[in-house]
Design a protein around this motif. Structure first.
Motif, PDB file in Angstrom:
ATOM      1  N   THR A  74      -2.512   2.683  -8.604  1.00  0.00           N
ATOM      2  CA  THR A  74      -3.917   2.298  -8.814  1.00  0.00           C
ATOM      3  C   THR A  74      -4.551   3.166  -9.900  1.00  0.00           C
ATOM      4  OG1 THR A  74      -4.119   1.481  -6.566  1.00  0.00           O
ATOM      5  CG2 THR A  74      -6.174   2.070  -7.677  1.00  0.00           C
ATOM      6  N   GLU A  75      -4.336   4.474  -9.810  1.00  0.00           N
ATOM      7  CA  GLU A  75      -4.927   5.369 -10.819  1.00  0.00           C
ATOM      8  C   GLU A  75      -4.268   5.144 -12.176  1.00  0.00           C
ATOM      9  OE1 GLU A  75      -5.313   9.458  -9.617  1.00  0.00           O
ATOM     10  OE2 GLU A  75      -7.205   8.865  -8.656  1.00  0.00           O
ATOM     11  N   ALA A  76      -2.958   4.882 -12.167  1.00  0.00           N
ATOM     12  CA  ALA A  76      -2.260   4.651 -13.434  1.00  0.00           C
ATOM     13  C   ALA A  76      -2.800   3.381 -14.108  1.00  0.00           C
ATOM     14  CB  ALA A  76      -0.752   4.531 -13.186  1.00  0.00           C
ATOM     15  N   GLU A  77      -2.970   2.330 -13.314  1.00  0.00           N
ATOM     16  CA  GLU A  77      -3.487   1.080 -13.871  1.00  0.00           C
ATOM     17  C   GLU A  77      -4.929   1.263 -14.364  1.00  0.00           C
ATOM     18  OE1 GLU A  77      -2.981  -2.378 -11.394  1.00  0.00           O
ATOM     19  OE2 GLU A  77      -4.143  -3.634 -12.753  1.00  0.00           O
ATOM     20  N   ASP A  89      -6.198   3.964 -15.561  1.00  0.00           N
ATOM     21  CA  ASP A  89      -6.143   4.661 -16.857  1.00  0.00           C
ATOM     22  C   ASP A  89      -5.876   3.656 -17.973  1.00  0.00           C
ATOM     23  OD1 ASP A  89      -6.650   7.083 -15.754  1.00  0.00           O
ATOM     24  OD2 ASP A  89      -4.588   7.839 -15.847  1.00  0.00           O
ATOM     25  N   LEU A  90      -4.899   2.765 -17.707  1.00  0.00           N
ATOM     26  CA  LEU A  90      -4.535   1.768 -18.711  1.00  0.00           C
ATOM     27  C   LEU A  90      -5.703   0.838 -19.029  1.00  0.00           C
ATOM     28  CD1 LEU A  90      -1.209  -0.060 -18.909  1.00  0.00           C
ATOM     29  CD2 LEU A  90      -3.228  -1.457 -18.678  1.00  0.00           C
ATOM     30  N   ARG A  91      -6.360   0.376 -17.988  1.00  0.00           N
ATOM     31  CA  ARG A  91      -7.459  -0.575 -18.176  1.00  0.00           C
ATOM     32  C   ARG A  91      -8.673   0.061 -18.837  1.00  0.00           C
ATOM     33  NH1 ARG A  91      -7.157  -5.386 -15.544  1.00  0.00           N
ATOM     34  NH2 ARG A  91      -5.498  -5.625 -14.013  1.00  0.00           N
ATOM     35  N   HIS A  92      -8.819   1.361 -18.697  1.00  0.00           N
ATOM     36  CA  HIS A  92     -10.012   2.022 -19.228  1.00  0.00           C
ATOM     37  C   HIS A  92      -9.734   2.846 -20.475  1.00  0.00           C
ATOM     38  CE1 HIS A  92     -11.301   0.812 -15.181  1.00  0.00           C
ATOM     39  NE2 HIS A  92     -12.445   0.616 -15.805  1.00  0.00           N
ATOM     40  N   GLY A  93      -8.653   2.499 -21.166  1.00  0.00           N
ATOM     41  CA  GLY A  93      -8.378   3.117 -22.465  1.00  0.00           C
ATOM     42  C   GLY A  93      -7.956   4.569 -22.390  1.00  0.00           C
ATOM     43  N   ARG A  94      -7.461   5.001 -21.223  1.00  0.00           N
ATOM     44  CA  ARG A  94      -7.065   6.409 -21.097  1.00  0.00           C
ATOM     45  C   ARG A  94      -5.549   6.587 -21.221  1.00  0.00           C
ATOM     46  NH1 ARG A  94     -11.082   6.159 -16.835  1.00  0.00           N
ATOM     47  NH2 ARG A  94      -9.377   5.753 -15.381  1.00  0.00           N
ATOM     48  N   TRP A  95      -4.840   5.550 -21.693  1.00  0.00           N
ATOM     49  CA  TRP A  95      -3.377   5.659 -21.838  1.00  0.00           C
ATOM     50  C   TRP A  95      -3.034   5.812 -23.306  1.00  0.00           C
ATOM     51  CZ3 TRP A  95       0.833   1.589 -22.458  1.00  0.00           C
ATOM     52  CH2 TRP A  95       2.091   2.149 -22.209  1.00  0.00           C
ATOM     53  N   ASN A  96      -2.455   6.952 -23.640  1.00  0.00           N
ATOM     54  CA  ASN A  96      -2.136   7.209 -25.050  1.00  0.00           C
ATOM     55  C   ASN A  96      -0.655   7.012 -25.339  1.00  0.00           C
ATOM     56  OD1 ASN A  96      -4.821   7.996 -25.446  1.00  0.00           O
ATOM     57  ND2 ASN A  96      -4.344  10.021 -24.570  1.00  0.00           N
ATOM     58  N   GLY A  97       0.063   6.415 -24.414  1.00  0.00           N
ATOM     59  CA  GLY A  97       1.498   6.203 -24.618  1.00  0.00           C
ATOM     60  C   GLY A  97       2.299   6.901 -23.538  1.00  0.00           C
ATOM     61  N   TRP A  98       3.591   6.573 -23.545  1.00  0.00           N
ATOM     62  CA  TRP A  98       4.497   7.071 -22.501  1.00  0.00           C
ATOM     63  C   TRP A  98       4.510   8.585 -22.484  1.00  0.00           C
ATOM     64  CZ3 TRP A  98       9.119   9.748 -21.666  1.00  0.00           C
ATOM     65  CH2 TRP A  98       9.794   9.426 -20.478  1.00  0.00           C
ATOM     66  N   GLY A  99       4.346   9.154 -21.333  1.00  0.00           N
ATOM     67  CA  GLY A  99       4.331  10.611 -21.242  1.00  0.00           C
ATOM     68  C   GLY A  99       5.315  11.079 -20.199  1.00  0.00           C
ATOM     69  N   PHE A 100       6.049  12.109 -20.518  1.00  0.00           N
ATOM     70  CA  PHE A 100       7.092  12.595 -19.607  1.00  0.00           C
ATOM     71  C   PHE A 100       6.498  13.207 -18.348  1.00  0.00           C
ATOM     72  CE2 PHE A 100      10.782  15.124 -18.331  1.00  0.00           C
ATOM     73  CZ  PHE A 100      11.794  14.200 -18.564  1.00  0.00           C
ATOM     74  N   THR A 101       5.337  13.787 -18.486  1.00  0.00           N
ATOM     75  CA  THR A 101       4.751  14.503 -17.349  1.00  0.00           C
ATOM     76  C   THR A 101       3.414  13.902 -16.902  1.00  0.00           C
ATOM     77  OG1 THR A 101       3.683  16.037 -18.873  1.00  0.00           O
ATOM     78  CG2 THR A 101       5.829  16.704 -17.989  1.00  0.00           C
ATOM     79  N   THR A 105      -5.838   3.798  -2.923  1.00  0.00           N
ATOM     80  CA  THR A 105      -5.779   2.368  -3.210  1.00  0.00           C
ATOM     81  C   THR A 105      -6.567   1.674  -2.111  1.00  0.00           C
ATOM     82  OG1 THR A 105      -3.636   2.527  -4.282  1.00  0.00           O
ATOM     83  CG2 THR A 105      -4.233   0.375  -3.424  1.00  0.00           C
ATOM     84  N   LEU A 106      -7.517   0.860  -2.505  1.00  0.00           N
ATOM     85  CA  LEU A 106      -8.401   0.214  -1.533  1.00  0.00           C
ATOM     86  C   LEU A 106      -8.282  -1.303  -1.663  1.00  0.00           C
ATOM     87  CD1 LEU A 106     -11.612   2.361  -2.243  1.00  0.00           C
ATOM     88  CD2 LEU A 106      -9.850   2.799  -0.531  1.00  0.00           C
ATOM     89  N   LEU A 124       0.825  -1.218   0.000  1.00  0.00           N
ATOM     90  CA  LEU A 124       0.000   0.000   0.000  1.00  0.00           C
ATOM     91  C   LEU A 124       0.855   1.262   0.000  1.00  0.00           C
ATOM     92  CD1 LEU A 124      -2.947  -0.936   2.405  1.00  0.00           C
ATOM     93  CD2 LEU A 124      -3.063  -0.528  -0.060  1.00  0.00           C
ATOM     94  N   ILE A 125       1.971   1.220   0.714  1.00  0.00           N
ATOM     95  CA  ILE A 125       2.879   2.374   0.722  1.00  0.00           C
ATOM     96  C   ILE A 125       3.339   2.662  -0.712  1.00  0.00           C
ATOM     97  CG2 ILE A 125       5.218   3.119   1.374  1.00  0.00           C
ATOM     98  CD1 ILE A 125       4.767   1.755   4.106  1.00  0.00           C
ATOM     99  N   LEU A 126       3.759   1.609  -1.401  1.00  0.00           N
ATOM    100  CA  LEU A 126       4.249   1.785  -2.768  1.00  0.00           C
ATOM    101  C   LEU A 126       3.129   2.228  -3.707  1.00  0.00           C
ATOM    102  CD1 LEU A 126       6.555  -1.341  -2.781  1.00  0.00           C
ATOM    103  CD2 LEU A 126       7.333   0.995  -3.176  1.00  0.00           C
ATOM    104  N   ALA A 127       1.971   1.564  -3.581  1.00  0.00           N
ATOM    105  CA  ALA A 127       0.861   1.880  -4.490  1.00  0.00           C
ATOM    106  C   ALA A 127       0.377   3.308  -4.278  1.00  0.00           C
ATOM    107  CB  ALA A 127      -0.275   0.887  -4.274  1.00  0.00           C
TER     108      ALA A 127
END
Ligand code: GLV
Length: 314
Positions: free
Chosen positions: A122-125, A127-139, A277-278, A113-116
């Protein structure tokens, strides 16, 4: 031979101490918590109960047991806020729990949980699972570092110390606070000071009247806007509504929770809160650890029924 109620399904081999002692085990095959009435009825007809933290062993259950033959309640958990221990003691019913056998497993989960929560996985994953990732982004998905951060442990029992050991591998500065001065490096007498200094605050206190809502709006306001709060102890130690407000307002950065105020019911506001993260109370949920817990709870019950004092007597 005694009659022992095992309220829920345990891991394979968990009830071995009861079997080896030749006790009759009263158990159901399903894994549904018994109602208060069912618990009271069974308590009156059994010499011992092996229960879980989902079972409320209140004064009514204990009195029913006392009018019958109940001598001991073994909680297959280290926390025992689900049991009215004062009434049990007043009635001469022994209570035991499972300290020591789940520290490393729960500390591992705390670190998850500390790491997550700190890295925002959790939010990053999501985004990925819900089609909100358009590729590697610097920011994009920028978060905070765990290594080198200051970890503030609230409570310094076995689990907190196991978390501190893991933190050493991440080059973290570790502070801790507890009711009594530990005399150890990192001890901070004042909770407020710890909350002000820590990047990551992790809770490791039992639930008592003095720790209920220990982390309220005022406590959250002391934390850094970049800080995260981790709770693997008991849900009511945190005022969840105040936490949700703090997350929306950016008073703190994020949170990682394994326990909830009204579990298994979830505060719907938590599900919609940002940067959390829950997890469904899985701190000690490994096969090996749950089996150790089951056996220790059963062994404590066997000890009391054999007129021995178990090491894990509450
Ligand atoms: C789990 O939460 C336990 O108290 O063992």
């Amino acid at each position: 031979m005694a009659r022992v109620l095992v309220t829920r399904r345990l891991t394979a081999g968990g009830t071995d101490p009861l079997r080896d002692a030749g006790h009759e085990i009263v158990a159901t095959d399903d894994d549904i918590p018994l109602s208060a009435e069912e618990l009271a009825t069974q308590a009156a007809a059994c010499d011992g109960i092996v229960c879980l933290l989902t079972d409320r062993i209140d004064a009514d259950v204990l009195r029913a047991g006392h009018n019958g033959r109940l001598r001991v309640v073994g909680n297959a958990a280290v926390g025992y806020d689900n049991i009215d221990v004062a009434t049990a003691h007043a009635l001469g019913i022994a209570v035991c729990n499972t300290p020591g056998v789940l520290d490393a497993t729960t500390a591992d989960l705390t670190f998850l949980l500390i790491l997550a929560a700190t890295r925002g996985s959790t939010e990053a994953e999501d985004d990925l699972r819900h089609g909100r990732w358009n590729g590697w982004g610097f920011t994009t998905h920028l978060a905070h570092d765990v290594h080198g951060a200051t970890l503030g442990l609230v409570g310094y029992g076995r689990i907190a110390r196991a978390v501190a050991q893991r933190a050493a591998g991440f080059d973290m500065e570790v502070l801790h606070t507890s009711r009594t001065d530990t005399g150890l490096p990192g001890y901070v007498a004042d909770l407020g000071e710890l909350l002000t200094r820590a990047d990551i605050v992790s809770l490791h206190v039992p639930l008592t009247e003095s720790t209920r809502h220990l982390i309220d709006a005022a406590a959250l306001a002391l934390m850094k806007p970049t800080a995260v709060l981790i709770n693997t102890a008991r849900g009511p130690v945190v005022d969840e509504n105040a936490l949700v407000d703090a997350l929306h307002a950016g008073t703190i950065h994020g949170a990682g929770l394994d326990v909830f105020e009204g579990e298994p019911a979830l505060n719907p506001r938590l599900l919609d809160a940002p940067r959390v993260t829950l997890l469904p109370h899985i701190g000690s949920a490994t096969i090996a650890t749950r089996t150790r817990m089951a056996r220790l709870a059963c062994q404590g019950v066997c000890d009391v029924l054999a007129d021995r004092t178990p090491p894990n007597l509450v």
